[in-house]
Design a protein around this motif. Structure first.
Motif, PDB file in Angstrom:
ATOM      1  N   ILE A  79      56.107 -95.752 -18.187  1.00  0.00           N
ATOM      2  CA  ILE A  79      56.918 -96.016 -16.981  1.00  0.00           C
ATOM      3  C   ILE A  79      57.707 -97.322 -17.167  1.00  0.00           C
ATOM      4  O   ILE A  79      58.735 -97.525 -16.530  1.00  0.00           O
ATOM      5  N   LEU A  80      57.253 -98.192 -18.093  1.00  0.00           N
ATOM      6  CA  LEU A  80      57.951 -99.459 -18.339  1.00  0.00           C
ATOM      7  C   LEU A  80      58.867 -99.392 -19.558  1.00  0.00           C
ATOM      8  O   LEU A  80      59.503-100.375 -19.929  1.00  0.00           O
ATOM      9  N   ARG A  81      58.942 -98.250 -20.183  1.00  0.00           N
ATOM     10  CA  ARG A  81      59.693 -98.096 -21.431  1.00  0.00           C
ATOM     11  C   ARG A  81      61.170 -98.380 -21.207  1.00  0.00           C
ATOM     12  O   ARG A  81      61.835 -97.705 -20.426  1.00  0.00           O
ATOM     13  N   HIS A  82      61.680 -99.365 -21.934  1.00  0.00           N
ATOM     14  CA  HIS A  82      63.090 -99.734 -21.817  1.00  0.00           C
ATOM     15  C   HIS A  82      63.893 -99.043 -22.913  1.00  0.00           C
ATOM     16  O   HIS A  82      63.423 -98.955 -24.053  1.00  0.00           O
ATOM     17  N   PRO A  83      65.109 -98.562 -22.615  1.00  0.00           N
ATOM     18  CA  PRO A  83      65.886 -97.847 -23.636  1.00  0.00           C
ATOM     19  C   PRO A  83      66.228 -98.707 -24.859  1.00  0.00           C
ATOM     20  O   PRO A  83      66.508 -98.153 -25.924  1.00  0.00           O
ATOM     21  N   GLY A 105      53.057-107.592 -30.499  1.00  0.00           N
ATOM     22  CA  GLY A 105      54.498-107.484 -30.694  1.00  0.00           C
ATOM     23  C   GLY A 105      55.259-107.968 -29.474  1.00  0.00           C
ATOM     24  O   GLY A 105      54.663-108.273 -28.434  1.00  0.00           O
ATOM     25  N   PHE A 106      56.564-108.053 -29.627  1.00  0.00           N
ATOM     26  CA  PHE A 106      57.421-108.482 -28.516  1.00  0.00           C
ATOM     27  C   PHE A 106      58.038-107.243 -27.889  1.00  0.00           C
ATOM     28  O   PHE A 106      58.569-106.383 -28.596  1.00  0.00           O
ATOM     29  N   VAL A 107      57.914-107.148 -26.571  1.00  0.00           N
ATOM     30  CA  VAL A 107      58.344-105.922 -25.886  1.00  0.00           C
ATOM     31  C   VAL A 107      59.308-106.257 -24.752  1.00  0.00           C
ATOM     32  O   VAL A 107      59.078-107.187 -23.970  1.00  0.00           O
ATOM     33  N   LYS A 108      60.399-105.473 -24.684  1.00  0.00           N
ATOM     34  CA  LYS A 108      61.321-105.568 -23.554  1.00  0.00           C
ATOM     35  C   LYS A 108      60.901-104.486 -22.575  1.00  0.00           C
ATOM     36  O   LYS A 108      60.862-103.306 -22.936  1.00  0.00           O
ATOM     37  N   ASN A 109      60.540-104.882 -21.378  1.00  0.00           N
ATOM     38  CA  ASN A 109      60.038-103.938 -20.388  1.00  0.00           C
ATOM     39  C   ASN A 109      61.058-103.688 -19.279  1.00  0.00           C
ATOM     40  O   ASN A 109      61.819-104.573 -18.906  1.00  0.00           O
ATOM     41  N   TYR A 117      62.288-107.571 -18.470  1.00  0.00           N
ATOM     42  CA  TYR A 117      61.597-108.825 -18.799  1.00  0.00           C
ATOM     43  C   TYR A 117      60.958-108.698 -20.161  1.00  0.00           C
ATOM     44  O   TYR A 117      60.482-107.628 -20.532  1.00  0.00           O
ATOM     45  N   TRP A 118      61.005-109.776 -20.923  1.00  0.00           N
ATOM     46  CA  TRP A 118      60.426-109.813 -22.273  1.00  0.00           C
ATOM     47  C   TRP A 118      59.008-110.367 -22.216  1.00  0.00           C
ATOM     48  O   TRP A 118      58.735-111.314 -21.463  1.00  0.00           O
TER      49      TRP A 118
END
Ligand SMILES: Cc1cc2nc3c(=O)[nH]c(=O)nc-3n(C[C@H](O)[C@H](O)[C@H](O)COP(=O)(O)O)c2cc1C
Lengths: 158, 248
Positions: A79-83, A105-109, A117-118
Protein backbone atom coordinates in the motif's frame (compact mmCIF):
# COMPACT_ATOMS: atom_id res chain seq x y z
CA UNK A 1 -7.21 -5.69 -0.45
CA UNK A 2 -5.62 -2.59 -1.93
CA UNK A 3 -7.95 -0.24 -3.75
CA UNK A 4 -7.09 2.45 -6.31
CA UNK A 5 -6.13 5.85 -4.96
CA UNK A 6 -8.88 8.41 -4.67
CA UNK A 7 -8.37 11.86 -6.33
CA UNK A 8 -10.23 13.43 -3.39
CA UNK A 9 -7.46 12.32 -1.03
CA UNK A 10 -4.67 13.87 -3.10
CA UNK A 11 -3.08 17.17 -2.11
CA UNK A 12 -1.59 19.16 -5.00
CA UNK A 13 -1.05 18.45 -8.69
CA UNK A 14 -0.68 14.76 -9.42
CA UNK A 15 0.45 12.25 -12.03
CA UNK A 16 -1.21 8.90 -12.66
CA UNK A 17 0.29 5.45 -13.20
CA UNK A 18 -0.87 1.84 -12.85
CA UNK A 19 1.43 -0.44 -10.82
CA UNK A 20 1.43 -4.22 -11.05
CA UNK A 21 1.78 -5.58 -7.55
CA UNK A 22 2.42 -9.12 -6.41
CA UNK A 23 -0.35 -11.70 -6.97
CA UNK A 24 -1.53 -9.99 -10.19
CA UNK A 25 -3.04 -7.11 -8.28
CA UNK A 26 -2.88 -3.82 -10.16
CA UNK A 27 -3.40 -0.47 -8.54
CA UNK A 28 -3.97 3.04 -9.89
CA UNK A 29 -1.48 5.36 -8.19
CA UNK A 30 -1.86 9.13 -7.99
CA UNK A 31 1.34 10.82 -6.89
CA UNK A 32 2.76 14.28 -6.38
CA UNK A 33 6.19 15.90 -5.95
CA UNK A 34 5.53 16.89 -2.35
CA UNK A 35 7.99 15.46 0.17
CA UNK A 36 7.16 15.14 3.86
CA UNK A 37 10.42 15.44 5.81
CA UNK A 38 11.28 12.58 8.17
CA UNK A 39 10.71 13.74 11.77
CA UNK A 40 13.89 13.92 13.88
CA UNK A 41 14.33 11.30 16.59
CA UNK A 42 11.37 9.12 15.59
CA UNK A 43 11.22 5.54 14.39
CA UNK A 44 8.51 4.26 12.07
CA UNK A 45 7.67 0.67 12.98
CA UNK A 46 5.43 -1.97 11.44
CA UNK A 47 5.04 -5.71 11.74
CA UNK A 48 3.63 -8.01 9.08
CA UNK A 49 2.42 -11.59 8.82
CA UNK A 50 4.75 -14.01 6.99
CA UNK A 51 2.85 -13.02 3.81
CA UNK A 52 3.55 -9.29 4.18
CA UNK A 53 0.12 -8.26 5.47
CA UNK A 54 0.35 -5.41 7.97
CA UNK A 55 -0.39 -6.59 11.53
CA UNK A 56 0.87 -3.70 13.67
CA UNK A 57 1.89 -0.06 13.11
CA UNK A 58 3.13 2.57 15.55
CA UNK A 59 1.89 6.16 15.76
CA UNK A 60 4.78 7.55 13.68
CA UNK A 61 3.78 5.15 10.88
CA UNK A 62 0.21 6.45 10.93
CA UNK A 63 1.36 10.07 11.04
CA UNK A 64 3.84 9.72 8.14
CA UNK A 65 1.75 7.53 5.83
CA UNK A 66 -1.42 9.57 6.29
CA UNK A 67 -3.57 6.43 6.58
CA UNK A 68 -5.63 5.50 9.62
CA UNK A 69 -4.77 2.40 11.61
CA UNK A 70 -7.99 0.72 10.37
CA UNK A 71 -6.97 1.33 6.75
CA UNK A 72 -3.53 -0.21 7.33
CA UNK A 73 -4.11 -3.33 9.45
CA UNK A 74 -4.91 -6.33 7.27
CA UNK A 75 -3.64 -4.63 4.09
CA UNK A 76 -0.56 -5.73 2.07
CA UNK A 77 2.50 -3.60 2.83
CA UNK A 78 2.66 -2.62 -0.85
CA UNK A 79 0.00 0.00 0.00
CA UNK A 80 3.07 2.26 0.45
CA UNK A 81 4.74 1.22 -2.81
CA UNK A 82 5.90 4.30 -4.69
CA UNK A 83 6.19 4.15 -8.51
CA UNK A 84 9.77 5.52 -8.33
CA UNK A 85 10.96 2.46 -6.36
CA UNK A 86 12.65 -0.21 -8.50
CA UNK A 87 10.91 -3.62 -8.14
CA UNK A 88 14.38 -5.19 -7.75
CA UNK A 89 14.71 -3.53 -4.33
CA UNK A 90 11.67 -5.38 -2.98
CA UNK A 91 12.69 -8.64 -4.66
CA UNK A 92 16.00 -8.34 -2.80
CA UNK A 93 14.15 -7.50 0.44
CA UNK A 94 11.95 -10.61 0.24
CA UNK A 95 14.78 -12.93 -0.89
CA UNK A 96 16.85 -11.77 2.06
CA UNK A 97 14.28 -11.99 4.86
CA UNK A 98 12.85 -15.32 3.69
CA UNK A 99 16.33 -16.78 4.18
CA UNK A 100 16.20 -15.51 7.77
CA UNK A 101 18.60 -12.60 7.22
CA UNK A 102 18.20 -8.87 7.88
CA UNK A 103 17.66 -6.46 4.99
CA UNK A 104 18.53 -2.80 4.95
CA UNK A 105 17.89 -0.19 2.29
CA UNK A 106 16.61 3.27 1.45
CA UNK A 107 12.96 3.37 0.48
CA UNK A 108 10.76 6.08 -1.04
CA UNK A 109 7.28 5.57 0.36
CA UNK A 110 3.93 6.75 -0.97
CA UNK A 111 1.52 8.66 1.27
CA UNK A 112 -2.24 8.49 1.14
CA UNK A 113 -2.25 12.13 -0.04
CA UNK A 114 -0.01 11.27 -3.04
CA UNK A 115 3.13 12.76 -1.46
CA UNK A 116 6.22 10.80 -0.45
CA UNK A 117 8.78 10.33 2.32
CA UNK A 118 12.22 8.71 2.34
CA UNK A 119 13.28 6.27 5.04
CA UNK A 120 16.27 4.12 5.92
CA UNK A 121 14.56 0.78 6.54
CA UNK A 122 15.68 -2.43 8.23
CA UNK A 123 13.51 -5.53 7.91
CA UNK A 124 14.07 -8.55 10.14
CA UNK A 125 12.30 -11.88 10.53
CA UNK A 126 10.49 -12.44 13.86
CA UNK A 127 11.67 -15.86 15.00
CA UNK A 128 9.73 -17.50 17.85
CA UNK A 129 10.60 -21.05 18.96
CA UNK A 130 12.58 -21.47 15.76
CA UNK A 131 9.70 -20.44 13.48
CA UNK A 132 9.28 -17.25 11.44
CA UNK A 133 5.99 -15.79 12.66
CA UNK A 134 6.25 -12.51 10.79
CA UNK A 135 8.52 -9.61 9.87
CA UNK A 136 9.30 -6.29 11.53
CA UNK A 137 10.45 -3.18 9.74
CA UNK A 138 12.04 -0.29 11.61
CA UNK A 139 12.68 2.95 9.71
CA UNK A 140 14.88 5.82 10.71
CA UNK A 141 15.81 9.19 9.27
CA UNK A 142 18.10 8.89 6.21
CA UNK A 143 20.83 11.39 5.44
CA UNK A 144 20.19 13.79 2.54
CA UNK A 145 23.33 12.55 0.78
CA UNK A 146 22.01 8.98 0.77
CA UNK A 147 18.57 10.09 -0.44
CA UNK A 148 20.15 12.10 -3.27
CA UNK A 149 22.27 9.09 -4.27
CA UNK A 150 19.16 6.88 -4.39
CA UNK A 151 17.16 9.48 -6.32
CA UNK A 152 19.91 9.49 -8.93
CA UNK A 153 20.26 5.71 -8.93
CA UNK A 154 16.74 4.30 -8.75
CA UNK A 155 14.85 5.44 -11.89
CA UNK A 156 17.34 4.03 -14.50
CA UNK A 157 16.85 0.54 -13.04
CA UNK A 158 13.40 0.17 -14.64
CA UNK B 1 19.06 -18.54 50.99
CA UNK B 2 19.59 -15.05 49.72
CA UNK B 3 18.74 -13.74 46.26
CA UNK B 4 20.69 -11.22 44.21
CA UNK B 5 19.01 -8.14 42.77
CA UNK B 6 20.73 -5.70 40.46
CA UNK B 7 19.83 -2.57 38.52
CA UNK B 8 21.34 -1.98 35.11
CA UNK B 9 24.00 0.74 35.40
CA UNK B 10 23.28 4.01 33.62
CA UNK B 11 20.17 5.03 35.54
CA UNK B 12 19.99 8.57 36.81
CA UNK B 13 22.03 8.97 40.06
CA UNK B 14 19.04 10.89 41.43
CA UNK B 15 17.37 7.49 41.89
CA UNK B 16 20.22 5.63 43.55
CA UNK B 17 18.78 5.75 47.06
CA UNK B 18 15.35 4.91 45.62
CA UNK B 19 16.59 1.48 44.55
CA UNK B 20 17.77 0.69 48.08
CA UNK B 21 14.42 1.80 49.49
CA UNK B 22 12.69 -0.33 46.87
CA UNK B 23 14.75 -3.37 47.83
CA UNK B 24 13.79 -2.95 51.49
CA UNK B 25 10.12 -2.72 50.51
CA UNK B 26 10.45 -5.81 48.30
CA UNK B 27 12.03 -7.88 51.07
CA UNK B 28 9.19 -6.98 53.43
CA UNK B 29 6.55 -7.89 50.86
CA UNK B 30 8.09 -11.18 49.81
CA UNK B 31 9.70 -12.17 53.12
CA UNK B 32 12.73 -13.16 51.09
CA UNK B 33 16.33 -12.16 51.73
CA UNK B 34 17.24 -10.08 48.69
CA UNK B 35 20.60 -8.43 48.36
CA UNK B 36 20.88 -5.37 46.09
CA UNK B 37 24.20 -5.22 44.34
CA UNK B 38 24.82 -2.31 41.99
CA UNK B 39 27.60 -2.77 39.46
CA UNK B 40 29.81 0.14 38.47
CA UNK B 41 29.65 -0.58 34.77
CA UNK B 42 28.01 -2.80 32.18
CA UNK B 43 31.01 -5.09 31.97
CA UNK B 44 30.79 -6.00 35.68
CA UNK B 45 27.05 -6.59 35.38
CA UNK B 46 27.47 -8.85 32.35
CA UNK B 47 29.99 -10.94 34.29
CA UNK B 48 27.54 -11.31 37.19
CA UNK B 49 24.79 -12.47 34.80
CA UNK B 50 27.14 -14.92 33.09
CA UNK B 51 28.08 -16.42 36.46
CA UNK B 52 24.39 -16.79 37.44
CA UNK B 53 24.82 -14.27 40.23
CA UNK B 54 21.64 -12.38 39.38
CA UNK B 55 18.09 -13.47 40.29
CA UNK B 56 16.20 -10.25 39.81
CA UNK B 57 17.24 -7.39 37.54
CA UNK B 58 15.99 -4.05 36.30
CA UNK B 59 17.36 -4.62 32.82
CA UNK B 60 17.75 -2.54 29.69
CA UNK B 61 16.60 -3.83 26.30
CA UNK B 62 20.07 -5.10 25.33
CA UNK B 63 20.35 -7.35 28.36
CA UNK B 64 16.70 -8.41 28.14
CA UNK B 65 17.51 -10.39 24.97
CA UNK B 66 20.28 -12.40 26.59
CA UNK B 67 18.39 -12.85 29.87
CA UNK B 68 15.31 -14.23 28.17
CA UNK B 69 16.91 -16.32 25.44
CA UNK B 70 19.98 -17.69 27.25
CA UNK B 71 19.31 -17.39 30.97
CA UNK B 72 15.66 -18.37 31.42
CA UNK B 73 14.49 -15.00 32.77
CA UNK B 74 10.91 -13.72 32.47
CA UNK B 75 9.72 -10.11 32.48
CA UNK B 76 7.51 -8.93 35.35
CA UNK B 77 6.82 -5.23 35.05
CA UNK B 78 7.97 -1.93 33.58
CA UNK B 79 7.69 1.63 34.84
CA UNK B 80 4.30 2.95 33.70
CA UNK B 81 4.49 5.64 31.03
CA UNK B 82 8.29 5.55 30.89
CA UNK B 83 10.53 4.67 27.99
CA UNK B 84 14.27 4.85 27.38
CA UNK B 85 15.08 7.78 25.16
CA UNK B 86 18.31 9.48 24.14
CA UNK B 87 19.34 13.08 23.60
CA UNK B 88 22.05 14.65 21.47
CA UNK B 89 23.19 17.92 23.02
CA UNK B 90 25.93 20.45 22.32
CA UNK B 91 27.48 23.33 24.24
CA UNK B 92 25.03 26.25 24.10
CA UNK B 93 27.79 28.29 22.44
CA UNK B 94 27.94 25.86 19.52
CA UNK B 95 26.47 27.36 16.33
CA UNK B 96 25.18 24.04 14.92
CA UNK B 97 21.36 24.16 14.76
CA UNK B 98 20.61 20.75 13.27
CA UNK B 99 22.17 17.33 13.85
CA UNK B 100 22.38 16.97 10.06
CA UNK B 101 24.97 19.77 10.03
CA UNK B 102 27.49 17.99 12.25
CA UNK B 103 30.68 17.20 10.30
CA UNK B 104 32.89 14.11 10.04
CA UNK B 105 35.52 14.24 12.77
CA UNK B 106 32.98 15.48 15.34
CA UNK B 107 34.08 14.52 18.85
CA UNK B 108 31.13 12.66 20.39
CA UNK B 109 30.99 11.94 24.12
CA UNK B 110 28.94 9.04 25.47
CA UNK B 111 28.85 6.50 28.31
CA UNK B 112 29.19 2.72 27.98
CA UNK B 113 25.39 2.30 28.11
CA UNK B 114 24.75 0.26 24.94
CA UNK B 115 21.06 1.23 24.53
CA UNK B 116 21.73 4.91 24.80
CA UNK B 117 24.75 4.81 22.54
CA UNK B 118 22.79 2.91 19.88
CA UNK B 119 19.90 5.40 19.95
CA UNK B 120 22.35 8.31 19.86
CA UNK B 121 24.32 6.92 16.93
CA UNK B 122 21.10 6.48 14.97
CA UNK B 123 20.27 10.12 15.55
CA UNK B 124 23.70 11.05 14.13
CA UNK B 125 23.09 9.13 10.89
CA UNK B 126 21.27 12.03 9.18
CA UNK B 127 24.67 13.79 9.29
CA UNK B 128 26.34 10.74 7.66
CA UNK B 129 28.16 10.14 10.93
CA UNK B 130 28.94 6.64 12.18
CA UNK B 131 31.53 4.85 14.30
CA UNK B 132 34.11 5.16 11.52
CA UNK B 133 34.12 8.94 11.15
CA UNK B 134 33.45 10.32 14.62
CA UNK B 135 36.01 10.75 17.34
CA UNK B 136 34.76 8.83 20.40
CA UNK B 137 35.08 10.44 23.81
CA UNK B 138 34.07 7.85 26.40
CA UNK B 139 32.86 9.15 29.77
CA UNK B 140 31.85 7.19 32.87
CA UNK B 141 28.57 8.93 33.60
CA UNK B 142 26.05 11.25 31.98
CA UNK B 143 27.31 14.09 34.19
CA UNK B 144 30.81 13.56 32.84
CA UNK B 145 29.43 13.67 29.28
CA UNK B 146 28.01 17.09 30.16
CA UNK B 147 31.36 18.20 31.60
CA UNK B 148 33.16 17.18 28.39
CA UNK B 149 30.81 19.49 26.47
CA UNK B 150 31.22 22.35 28.94
CA UNK B 151 35.02 22.10 28.86
CA UNK B 152 35.14 21.84 25.09
CA UNK B 153 36.60 18.32 25.19
CA UNK B 154 33.72 17.08 23.00
CA UNK B 155 31.51 18.70 20.34
CA UNK B 156 28.36 16.63 20.88
CA UNK B 157 27.15 14.40 23.69
CA UNK B 158 24.81 11.40 23.78
CA UNK B 159 22.71 11.28 26.97
CA UNK B 160 20.07 9.07 28.48
CA UNK B 161 17.17 11.57 28.28
CA UNK B 162 16.12 11.01 31.89
CA UNK B 163 19.66 11.60 33.16
CA UNK B 164 19.91 14.74 31.04
CA UNK B 165 16.64 16.06 32.49
CA UNK B 166 18.00 15.44 36.00
CA UNK B 167 21.17 17.50 35.40
CA UNK B 168 21.35 20.70 37.46
CA UNK B 169 19.81 23.87 36.04
CA UNK B 170 23.26 25.44 35.96
CA UNK B 171 24.61 22.71 33.69
CA UNK B 172 21.54 22.49 31.48
CA UNK B 173 21.66 26.24 30.87
CA UNK B 174 25.04 25.79 29.24
CA UNK B 175 23.88 22.99 26.94
CA UNK B 176 21.50 22.88 23.99
CA UNK B 177 19.47 19.84 22.88
CA UNK B 178 19.70 19.17 19.13
CA UNK B 179 17.42 16.16 19.12
CA UNK B 180 15.51 13.99 21.57
CA UNK B 181 14.38 10.51 20.53
CA UNK B 182 10.68 9.61 20.54
CA UNK B 183 10.90 5.85 20.23
CA UNK B 184 8.61 4.85 23.13
CA UNK B 185 8.92 1.07 22.44
CA UNK B 186 12.29 0.65 24.17
CA UNK B 187 12.20 0.42 27.95
CA UNK B 188 13.76 -1.19 31.01
CA UNK B 189 11.93 -4.08 32.61
CA UNK B 190 12.14 -5.81 35.94
CA UNK B 191 12.97 -9.43 35.16
CA UNK B 192 13.01 -12.52 37.30
CA UNK B 193 15.44 -15.44 37.02
CA UNK B 194 15.08 -19.23 37.26
CA UNK B 195 15.68 -19.46 41.04
CA UNK B 196 12.75 -17.16 41.76
CA UNK B 197 10.36 -18.35 39.05
CA UNK B 198 7.99 -20.08 41.48
CA UNK B 199 7.41 -16.66 43.10
CA UNK B 200 6.80 -14.93 39.79
CA UNK B 201 3.05 -14.38 40.10
CA UNK B 202 3.19 -13.43 43.76
CA UNK B 203 5.93 -10.83 43.22
CA UNK B 204 4.25 -9.48 40.09
CA UNK B 205 0.99 -9.03 42.00
CA UNK B 206 2.67 -7.12 44.84
CA UNK B 207 4.41 -4.85 42.36
CA UNK B 208 1.23 -4.10 40.42
CA UNK B 209 -0.57 -3.21 43.66
CA UNK B 210 2.33 -1.19 44.99
CA UNK B 211 0.90 2.24 44.09
CA UNK B 212 -2.36 1.52 45.95
CA UNK B 213 -0.87 2.36 49.36
CA UNK B 214 0.89 5.59 50.35
CA UNK B 215 4.03 3.84 51.43
CA UNK B 216 4.40 1.91 48.17
CA UNK B 217 3.64 5.02 46.16
CA UNK B 218 6.34 6.91 48.07
CA UNK B 219 8.86 4.24 47.17
CA UNK B 220 7.84 4.40 43.51
CA UNK B 221 8.14 8.17 43.49
CA UNK B 222 11.69 7.92 44.78
CA UNK B 223 12.39 5.86 41.64
CA UNK B 224 10.86 8.58 39.47
CA UNK B 225 7.51 7.06 38.46
CA UNK B 226 3.98 6.38 39.80
CA UNK B 227 3.20 2.73 39.10
CA UNK B 228 4.43 -0.51 37.61
CA UNK B 229 2.77 -1.94 34.54
CA UNK B 230 2.64 -5.63 33.57
CA UNK B 231 4.97 -6.77 30.78
CA UNK B 232 4.36 -9.93 28.77
CA UNK B 233 7.11 -11.98 27.18
CA UNK B 234 5.68 -11.09 23.70
CA UNK B 235 6.33 -7.43 24.32
CA UNK B 236 9.94 -8.10 25.24
CA UNK B 237 10.35 -10.29 22.14
CA UNK B 238 9.04 -7.38 20.03
CA UNK B 239 11.48 -5.01 21.72
CA UNK B 240 14.37 -7.43 21.17
CA UNK B 241 13.56 -7.57 17.42
CA UNK B 242 13.41 -3.79 17.34
CA UNK B 243 16.81 -3.40 18.98
CA UNK B 244 18.18 -6.11 16.70
CA UNK B 245 17.00 -4.16 13.65
CA UNK B 246 18.43 -0.93 15.02
CA UNK B 247 21.80 -2.52 15.71
CA UNK B 248 22.33 -2.96 11.95
C1 LIG C 1 8.09 -5.89 7.33
C2 LIG C 1 7.96 -5.37 5.92
C3 LIG C 1 7.88 -4.01 5.70
C4 LIG C 1 7.75 -3.48 4.41
N1 LIG C 1 7.67 -2.13 4.27
C5 LIG C 1 7.49 -1.60 3.03
C6 LIG C 1 7.37 -0.19 2.87
O1 LIG C 1 7.45 0.58 3.81
N2 LIG C 1 7.16 0.28 1.63
C7 LIG C 1 7.06 -0.54 0.54
O2 LIG C 1 6.87 -0.04 -0.58
N3 LIG C 1 7.20 -1.89 0.67
C8 LIG C 1 7.42 -2.43 1.88
N4 LIG C 1 7.56 -3.79 2.03
C9 LIG C 1 7.58 -4.62 0.79
C10 LIG C 1 6.19 -4.95 0.32
O3 LIG C 1 5.79 -6.15 0.96
C11 LIG C 1 6.15 -5.19 -1.21
O4 LIG C 1 7.05 -6.22 -1.56
C12 LIG C 1 6.54 -3.94 -2.02
O5 LIG C 1 5.76 -2.85 -1.66
C13 LIG C 1 6.39 -4.16 -3.52
O6 LIG C 1 5.13 -4.63 -3.86
P1 LIG C 1 4.94 -6.03 -4.59
O7 LIG C 1 5.80 -7.02 -3.86
O8 LIG C 1 3.49 -6.32 -4.50
O9 LIG C 1 5.42 -5.82 -6.01
C14 LIG C 1 7.70 -4.35 3.29
C15 LIG C 1 7.80 -5.73 3.52
C16 LIG C 1 7.93 -6.24 4.80
C17 LIG C 1 8.05 -7.72 5.01
Amino acid sequence: MISDMNPEDIVGEFKEVTLDLYNSVSRKILYTDIETPYPDGKLIVSTTTPEGIIAHVNSAFIQMSGFTEEELIGTPHSILRHPDMPPAAFKDLWNTVIKGDKWQGFVKNLRKDGGFYWVKATVIPNVRQGKVVGFTSVRRKPSRTKVDECTALYPPMF
Amino acid sequence: MSFMFTVSPGFSPAHLSGWYIFNTWLQKQTELAIHLELHDNFHAQTEAIKNDNVDLIYANSFDAAMLMRDKGFFPLVKAKGKSDEAIIAVNSGNTVEDVAHLEPGTRVAYTDDPDVKMMGMIMLEPADLDATNIESVVANTNILVAKKLLKGDADAGIFLAEAFDDLSKMIKMQLRVLVRSEISDIHHSLMIGPKLLDKREEIQKSLLEMNACDKGLGVLNSLGFDAWEKVEADEIEFMIDLVDALSM
